[in-house]
Design a protein around this motif. Structure first.
Motif, PDB file in Angstrom:
ATOM      1  N   ALA A   3       0.982  -1.318  -0.148  1.00 38.60           N
ATOM      2  CA  ALA A   3      -0.556  -0.007  -0.173  1.00 38.60           C
ATOM      3  C   ALA A   3       1.330   1.129   0.178  1.00 38.60           C
ATOM      4  O   ALA A   3       2.107   1.040   0.917  1.00 38.60           O
ATOM      5  CB  ALA A   3      -0.696   0.133   0.968  1.00 38.60           C
ATOM      6  N   ILE A   4       0.944   1.642  -0.792  1.00 36.36           N
ATOM      7  CA  ILE A   4       1.412   3.694  -0.727  1.00 36.36           C
ATOM      8  C   ILE A   4       0.581   4.643  -0.611  1.00 36.36           C
ATOM      9  O   ILE A   4      -0.619   4.909  -1.023  1.00 36.36           O
ATOM     10  CB  ILE A   4       1.829   3.369  -2.179  1.00 36.36           C
ATOM     11  CG1 ILE A   4       2.396   2.390  -3.076  1.00 36.36           C
ATOM     12  CG2 ILE A   4       2.527   5.081  -2.464  1.00 36.36           C
ATOM     13  CD1 ILE A   4       2.569   2.766  -4.363  1.00 36.36           C
ATOM     14  N   VAL A   5       1.013   5.564   0.532  1.00 35.72           N
ATOM     15  CA  VAL A   5       0.220   6.581   1.162  1.00 35.72           C
ATOM     16  C   VAL A   5       0.658   8.257   1.145  1.00 35.72           C
ATOM     17  O   VAL A   5       2.007   7.591   1.055  1.00 35.72           O
ATOM     18  CB  VAL A   5      -0.467   6.377   2.401  1.00 35.72           C
ATOM     19  CG1 VAL A   5      -1.782   5.161   2.469  1.00 35.72           C
ATOM     20  CG2 VAL A   5       0.431   5.836   3.481  1.00 35.72           C
ATOM     21  N   GLY A   6       0.295   9.031   1.397  1.00 33.85           N
ATOM     22  CA  GLY A   6       0.781   9.916   1.162  1.00 33.85           C
ATOM     23  C   GLY A   6      -0.216  11.461   1.068  1.00 33.85           C
ATOM     24  O   GLY A   6      -1.121  10.943   0.018  1.00 33.85           O
ATOM     25  N   PRO A   7       0.930  12.228   0.739  1.00 32.05           N
ATOM     26  CA  PRO A   7      -0.338  13.771   0.719  1.00 32.05           C
ATOM     27  C   PRO A   7      -0.060  13.527  -1.161  1.00 32.05           C
ATOM     28  O   PRO A   7       0.862  12.959  -1.532  1.00 32.05           O
ATOM     29  CB  PRO A   7       0.272  14.733   1.041  1.00 32.05           C
ATOM     30  CG  PRO A   7       1.733  14.406   1.772  1.00 32.05           C
ATOM     31  CD  PRO A   7       2.500  12.585   1.799  1.00 32.05           C
ATOM     32  N   THR A   8      -0.991  14.442  -1.906  1.00 33.47           N
ATOM     33  CA  THR A   8      -0.852  14.826  -3.236  1.00 33.47           C
ATOM     34  C   THR A   8       0.267  15.814  -3.685  1.00 33.47           C
ATOM     35  O   THR A   8       1.144  15.672  -2.691  1.00 33.47           O
ATOM     36  CB  THR A   8      -2.190  16.123  -2.759  1.00 33.47           C
ATOM     37  OG1 THR A   8      -3.253  15.013  -2.919  1.00 33.47           O
ATOM     38  CG2 THR A   8      -2.320  16.210  -4.225  1.00 33.47           C
ATOM     39  N   GLY A   9       0.748  14.688  -4.254  1.00 34.02           N
ATOM     40  CA  GLY A   9       2.064  14.842  -4.982  1.00 34.02           C
ATOM     41  C   GLY A   9       3.042  14.673  -3.821  1.00 34.02           C
ATOM     42  O   GLY A   9       4.158  14.951  -4.834  1.00 34.02           O
ATOM     43  N   ALA A  10       3.156  13.651  -3.945  1.00 30.74           N
ATOM     44  CA  ALA A  10       3.763  13.084  -3.001  1.00 30.74           C
ATOM     45  C   ALA A  10       5.168  11.920  -3.946  1.00 30.74           C
ATOM     46  O   ALA A  10       5.981  11.573  -3.583  1.00 30.74           O
ATOM     47  CB  ALA A  10       3.683  12.247  -1.459  1.00 30.74           C
ATOM     48  N   GLY A  11       4.009  11.256  -4.889  1.00 33.57           N
ATOM     49  CA  GLY A  11       4.972  10.838  -5.790  1.00 33.57           C
ATOM     50  C   GLY A  11       4.809   9.391  -6.052  1.00 33.57           C
ATOM     51  O   GLY A  11       4.773   8.445  -6.586  1.00 33.57           O
ATOM     52  N   LYS A  12       3.129   8.979  -5.426  1.00 35.27           N
ATOM     53  CA  LYS A  12       2.616   7.324  -5.817  1.00 35.27           C
ATOM     54  C   LYS A  12       1.696   7.487  -6.850  1.00 35.27           C
ATOM     55  O   LYS A  12       2.610   5.834  -7.382  1.00 35.27           O
ATOM     56  CB  LYS A  12       1.002   7.821  -5.065  1.00 35.27           C
ATOM     57  CG  LYS A  12       1.355   8.225  -3.193  1.00 35.27           C
ATOM     58  CD  LYS A  12       0.502   8.131  -2.291  1.00 35.27           C
ATOM     59  CE  LYS A  12      -1.077   8.803  -2.662  1.00 35.27           C
ATOM     60  NZ  LYS A  12      -0.616  10.226  -2.340  1.00 35.27           N
ATOM     61  N   THR A  13       1.309   7.767  -7.306  1.00 38.26           N
ATOM     62  CA  THR A  13       0.759   7.561  -8.482  1.00 38.26           C
ATOM     63  C   THR A  13       2.461   7.697  -9.825  1.00 38.26           C
ATOM     64  O   THR A  13       2.436   6.832 -10.692  1.00 38.26           O
ATOM     65  CB  THR A  13       0.086   8.467 -10.043  1.00 38.26           C
ATOM     66  OG1 THR A  13      -1.157   8.429  -9.026  1.00 38.26           O
ATOM     67  CG2 THR A  13      -0.217   8.146 -10.971  1.00 38.26           C
ATOM     68  N   THR A  14       3.505   8.629  -9.536  1.00 30.16           N
ATOM     69  CA  THR A  14       4.529   8.464 -10.784  1.00 30.16           C
ATOM     70  C   THR A  14       5.098   7.027 -10.648  1.00 30.16           C
ATOM     71  O   THR A  14       5.899   6.818 -11.498  1.00 30.16           O
ATOM     72  CB  THR A  14       5.333   9.861  -9.466  1.00 30.16           C
ATOM     73  OG1 THR A  14       4.835  10.410 -10.584  1.00 30.16           O
ATOM     74  CG2 THR A  14       6.650   9.444 -10.661  1.00 30.16           C
ATOM     75  N   LEU A  15       5.322   6.406  -9.368  1.00 25.55           N
ATOM     76  CA  LEU A  15       5.990   5.118  -9.352  1.00 25.55           C
ATOM     77  C   LEU A  15       5.102   4.596  -9.395  1.00 25.55           C
ATOM     78  O   LEU A  15       5.852   3.403 -10.149  1.00 25.55           O
ATOM     79  CB  LEU A  15       5.833   5.057  -7.772  1.00 25.55           C
ATOM     80  CG  LEU A  15       6.499   4.334  -6.812  1.00 25.55           C
ATOM     81  CD1 LEU A  15       8.163   4.844  -6.610  1.00 25.55           C
ATOM     82  CD2 LEU A  15       6.113   3.752  -5.384  1.00 25.55           C
ATOM     83  N   ILE A  16       3.788   4.080 -10.107  1.00 24.46           N
ATOM     84  CA  ILE A  16       2.805   3.544 -10.497  1.00 24.46           C
ATOM     85  C   ILE A  16       3.319   3.073 -12.735  1.00 24.46           C
ATOM     86  O   ILE A  16       3.429   2.161 -12.981  1.00 24.46           O
ATOM     87  CB  ILE A  16       1.893   3.057 -10.602  1.00 24.46           C
ATOM     88  CG1 ILE A  16       1.321   3.192  -8.500  1.00 24.46           C
ATOM     89  CG2 ILE A  16       0.525   2.524 -10.922  1.00 24.46           C
ATOM     90  CD1 ILE A  16       2.209   1.887  -8.935  1.00 24.46           C
ATOM     91  N   ASN A  17       2.893   5.052 -12.488  1.00 23.93           N
ATOM     92  CA  ASN A  17       3.610   4.886 -14.056  1.00 23.93           C
ATOM     93  C   ASN A  17       5.355   4.570 -14.465  1.00 23.93           C
ATOM     94  O   ASN A  17       5.175   4.090 -15.827  1.00 23.93           O
ATOM     95  CB  ASN A  17       3.486   6.349 -14.016  1.00 23.93           C
ATOM     96  CG  ASN A  17       2.302   6.968 -14.447  1.00 23.93           C
ATOM     97  OD1 ASN A  17       1.318   6.491 -14.268  1.00 23.93           O
ATOM     98  ND2 ASN A  17       2.360   7.667 -14.224  1.00 23.93           N
ATOM     99  N   LEU A  18       5.687   4.737 -13.304  1.00 23.49           N
ATOM    100  CA  LEU A  18       7.432   3.868 -13.596  1.00 23.49           C
ATOM    101  C   LEU A  18       7.291   2.561 -13.809  1.00 23.49           C
ATOM    102  O   LEU A  18       8.171   1.980 -14.565  1.00 23.49           O
ATOM    103  CB  LEU A  18       8.070   4.707 -12.469  1.00 23.49           C
ATOM    104  CG  LEU A  18       8.454   6.153 -12.438  1.00 23.49           C
ATOM    105  CD1 LEU A  18       9.250   6.348 -11.248  1.00 23.49           C
ATOM    106  CD2 LEU A  18       9.618   6.513 -13.784  1.00 23.49           C
ATOM    107  N   LEU A  19       6.507   2.088 -13.138  1.00 26.90           N
ATOM    108  CA  LEU A  19       6.185  -0.022 -12.942  1.00 26.90           C
ATOM    109  C   LEU A  19       6.038  -0.188 -14.540  1.00 26.90           C
ATOM    110  O   LEU A  19       5.857  -0.781 -14.943  1.00 26.90           O
ATOM    111  CB  LEU A  19       5.228  -0.193 -12.158  1.00 26.90           C
ATOM    112  CG  LEU A  19       4.914  -1.413 -11.790  1.00 26.90           C
ATOM    113  CD1 LEU A  19       6.450  -1.720 -11.312  1.00 26.90           C
ATOM    114  CD2 LEU A  19       4.318  -1.744 -10.598  1.00 26.90           C
TER     115      LEU A  19
END
Length: 639
Positions: free
Chosen positions: A426-442
C-alpha cells in the motif's frame, strides 16, 4: 484596443511558416508511393491539355475557310487573287487588299462546306476525347490523393501509439484532435482541389504559350510581358498571407482544445457557475481566430482580382496589336481569333494558379502542423531481443530509482523498495508525493532517470512494453469505458474471453447484481461517457475487467473511491480473493481500506519516509500515525 482595432493588431498570431518549401517537398513526397497512378494521370492530363490547345487553332482555320468562301464568291471567276488584290489597291482600298492577300481564295466559288464540316468534326472529336481524358485523369488523381491521405492518417495513428505519455501530458487533447482531424481534412481537401488543377494549369500555360509563339512571336512577346508582373504579385501576396494561415490553424487547434475541455467538464462548469467565464474565453479565442482568418482570406483574396486585371490588360493589348497585324496583312483573321482564344487560355490558368494560392497556403500550414506531430520524439523503442521472465513470480524491486519530469526539478531521488510475490504493498501520502508516479514508472509510461526497476530479477527496461504490461492489471480512480456493450467493456483486456468468463468476473466484482436489472443485461450498450450507469457502477465494471485478466501484478489506484460503503466492503472482500498469490500495489487515501496490507509505504516529496504494517506504523507515531489520526478526527467530526 478593442473590436476591429484589436483584430488588426494581430495579438501576436502572425507567426511565419516554419519551412514552406520544405513542407511542400515533404508533402509531395507523401505522394511518391502513388507515382504509378499519378504518372498515368499526368499522361492523360497531357492528352487533355494538348487536344484542348489544338482546338482554337482548328477553329481559327474554320474561320479562315468561311472568310475565304465569302471573298471567293465576290471575286469574279477567271480573276486571279493577285489581280483582285491589285485592283483593290488601285481603288484605294489598301486595308481590304492586305486582308485579301492573307487568305487563300478560289475566285468564282463559294464556301467549301465540306472542308468546314470536316474541320468542325475534328474539333468536336478533339473536345470529346479531351473531356474523356480529363474525367479519367480526375478520377485517377482523386484515388491517388485519397490513398495518400489515408496512409497519412494511418501514420499519424501509429505515431500517436508510439508517443510517450509525457507528450500527451503536455498537450491539450483538443489540440491533438485538431491536428488529427481538422488539419488532415484540410490537407486532403487542398491536395484534392489543387494537385490536378496545378498540373493542368502548368501544362496549359506551356502548351498555349507554344501555340502563341507558333502563330506570332511578336504577339506572344506582348502576352509574356505580363508574366513577370503576375509572378511578382503572386509572390508578394503569398508571403503576406502564409503567416496568417499558419496562425489560423494554430488558433483553430487552441479553440478546439478549449471546446473539448469545456464540454468534457460541462457538468462541473455548470456546478461552479463558470458558464459566463467559459463563454468569454471562447469569445476571445473565436475573435482571434476570426481576425487571423479574416486577414488570411483578405490578403490571399487580392490575388485573383489582381491576376484578372493583368489578364484583361493582356487581352486588350493582344486585341489591339492583333487587329493592326490583320490590317497590315501579316496575320489572318483566323490566326488572330485563335491567338485571342489562346490569350484567354493563357490568362485563365494564371488566374487559377493565383486563386489556388490561398488554398495551397492553408494546406501547407496544416501540413506543417501534421508533420510537427510526426516529428515529435517517440518513446524509447523496445529492445530488438526483449528479455522475458522465464518463471514469473511477481517480485518487483525498485533499486535506487530516481525520476524527474523536468531536468531541474527532481521528484523521486534514490528510492529503493521490494515487493515480494503475493504481497500487497500500500502506498499512502499527501497529494504530489509521487505515489502515482511510482506506478507510472512500474508500467513504463515513463522511464526512470536513474536506477532500475526489476521484475523477478529482469530489468523492465530490457523487456518489451507489451510483454511487461501483459503481466499487470490496473484499476484507476478515473474510470474509462468505450462505446459498446457492458460485456465488451469487461472483456476489453482479454481477447477471446467467453460469455461464461465475463459473467464470472462480473459476479466476483459485484457487477452482475445490477446488470441483471438492466433490460438488455450484458448486451446493454454504453457510450464513451458511460451514460446509463452510475459512477460507482462504472468503477465496478473496470474492476471486473481486471478480474477477467487475472494478472500477475495488480495495481489499484483509489479503485474503490467511487463506490458506497457497503459496496466498498464487498469490493474489499473480492480484492482479497483477487490479490491472493499476486503482487499488488494499492494507492489509497482512505487508510481504512489498507489496514490488511503486508507493507505500507508512506511517501513524502518522492521519498519513502516510513514503511511497515498498519500496527507497527501506528506504534511509531510518525507520518502514518498523523495521517491516520487526521482521518479519524475527520470521521468523528462528520458524525
Amino acid at each position: 484596443m478593442a473590436g476591429p482595432a484589436r483584430f488588426l493588431a494581430g495579438q501576436g498570431v502572425g507567426e511565419k511558416s516554419a519551412d514552406f518549401a520544405g513542407s511542400t517537398r515533404r508533402l509531395l513526397g507523401r505522394l511518391r508511393p502513388q507515382r504509378a497512378i499519378l504518372t498515368v494521370a499526368g499522361l492523360l492530363a497531357v492528352v487533355n491539355v494538348g487536344l484542348n490547345v489544338a482546338g482554337p487553332r482548328l477553329l481559327g482555320h474554320a474561320t479562315d475557310l468561311v472568310l475565304s468562301g465569302v471573298f471567293s464568291r465576290n471575286v469574279p471567276a477567271g480573276t486571279s487573287q493577285q489581280d483582285a488584290v491589285a485592283a483593290l489597291r488601285a481603288s484605294g482600298h489598301g486595308t481590304q487588299a492586305d486582308l485579301l492577300s492573307s487568305l487563300h481564295i478560289t475566285p468564282g466559288t463559294g464556301m467549301d462546306f465540306d472542308a468546314i464540316g470536316r474541320v468542325l468534326l475534328w474539333v468536336a472529336v478533339l473536345y470529346l476525347v479531351a473531356g474523356a481524358a480529363g474525367v479519367i485523369q480526375a478520377r485517377m488523381t482523386t484515388r491517388a490523393i485519397q490513398r495518400a491521405v489515408s496512409e497519412l492518417r494511418t501514420d499519424v495513428q501509429h505515431k500517436l501509439a508510439r508517443l510517450p505519455a509525457r507528450y500527451f501530458d503536455g498537450q491539450p487533447r483538443g489540440e491533438v484532435l485538431s491536428r488529427v482531424t481538422n488539419d488532415i481534412d484540410n490537407l486532403g481537401q487542398t491536395l484534392q482541389q489543387s494537385i490536378a488543377q496545378l498540373v493542368v494549369s502548368i501544362l496549359s500555360i506551356t502548351g498555349v504559350l507554344s501555340m502563341m509563339f507558333w502563330i506570332s512571336w511578336e504577339l506572344a512577346l506582348v502576352a509574356v510581358v505580363t508574366v513577370p508582373v503576375s509572378v511578382i504579385v503572386a509572390t508578394r501576396v503569398g508571403k503576406l498571407a502564409q503567416p496568417q494561415f499558419v496562425a489560423q490553424w494554430r488558433l483553430t487547434g487552441r479553440l478546439n482544445a478549449h471546446i473539448e475541455e469545456m464540454y468534457t467538464g460541462h457538468n462541473l462548469v455548470r456546478a461552479f457557475g463558470r458558464q459566463e467565464e467559459s463563454a468569454q474565453i471562447f469569445r476571445e479565442y473565436n475573435e482571434q481566430l476570426y481576425a487571423a482568418s479574416w486577414r488570411a482570406q483578405s490578403i490571399s483574396g487580392l490575388m485573383q482580382p489582381a491576376m484578372m486585371f493583368i489578364g484583361n490588360v493582356n487581352y486588350v493589348l493582344v486585341a489591339v496589336i492583333g487587329a493592326l497585324r490583320v490590317a497590315s496583312g501579316s496575320l489572318s483573321i483566323g490566326d488572330v481569333q485563335a491567338f485571342i482564344q489562346y490569350s484567354r487560355q493563357f490568362s485563365q490558368p494564371m488566374t487559377q494558379l493565383a486563386s489556388m494560392a490561398n488554398l495551397l497556403q492553408s494546406g501547407i500550414a496544416s501540413a506543417e502542423r501534421v508533420f510537427e506531430l510526426l516529428d515529435v520524439d517517440e518513446q524509447t523503442p523496445d529492445p530488438v531481443r526483449p528479455a522475458v521472465v522465464v518463471a514469473p513470480r511477481g517480485r518487483v524491486a525498485f533499486e535506487h530509482v530516481g525520476f524527474r519530469y523536468k531536468p531541474d526539478k527532481p521528484l523521486i531521488d534514490d528510492l529503493s523498495l521490494v515487493a515480494e510475490p503475493g504481497h500487497t504493498i500500500a502506498i499512502v501520502g499527501p497529494t504530489g508525493a509521487g505515489k502515482t508516479t511510482l506506478i507510472n514508472l512500474l508500467l513504463r509510461f515513463y522511464d526512470v532517470t536513474s536506477g532500475r526497476i526489476t521484475l523477478d530479477g529482469v530489468d523492465i527496461a530490457t523487456m518489451s512494453r507489451d510483454g511487461l504490461r501483459a503481466q499487470i492489471g490496473m484499476v484507476l480512480q478515473d474510470t474509462w469505458l468505450f462505446g459498446g456493450t457492458i460485456a465488451e467493456n469487461i472483456a476489453y483486456g482479454s481477447a477471446g474471453a467467453t460469455q461464461e468468463q465475463v459473467v464470472a468476473a462480473a459476479k466476483a466484482a459485484h457487477v452482475d447484481r445490477f446488470v441483471r436489472t438492466l433490460p438488455a443485461g450484458y448486451d446493454t450498450v454504453l457510450d464513451d461517457e458511460g451514460t446509463g450507469v452510475s459512477a460507482g457502477e462504472k468503477q465496478l465494471i473496470t474492476i471486473a475487467r481486471a478480474f477477467l485478466v487475472e494478472p500477475l501484478i495488480l495495481v489499484l489506484d483509489e479503485a474503490t473511491s467511487s463506490v458506497d460503503t457497503r459496496t466498498e466492503v464487498l469490493i474489499q472482500q473480492a480484492m482479497s480473493t483477487l490479490r491472493a498469490g499476486r503482487t499488488a500495489f494499492v494507492i489509497a487515501h482512505r487508510l481504512s481500506t489498507i489496514r490488511d496490507a503486508d507493507t505500507i509505504l508512506v511517501m513524502e516529496d518522492g521519498a519513502i519516509v516510513e514503511q511497515g504494517d498498519h500496527e507497527s506504523l501506528l506504534d511509531v507515531g510518525g507520518a502514518y500515525a498523523r495521517l491516520y489520526r487526521s482521518q479519524f478526527a475527520e470521521a468523528v467530526a462528520e458524525i
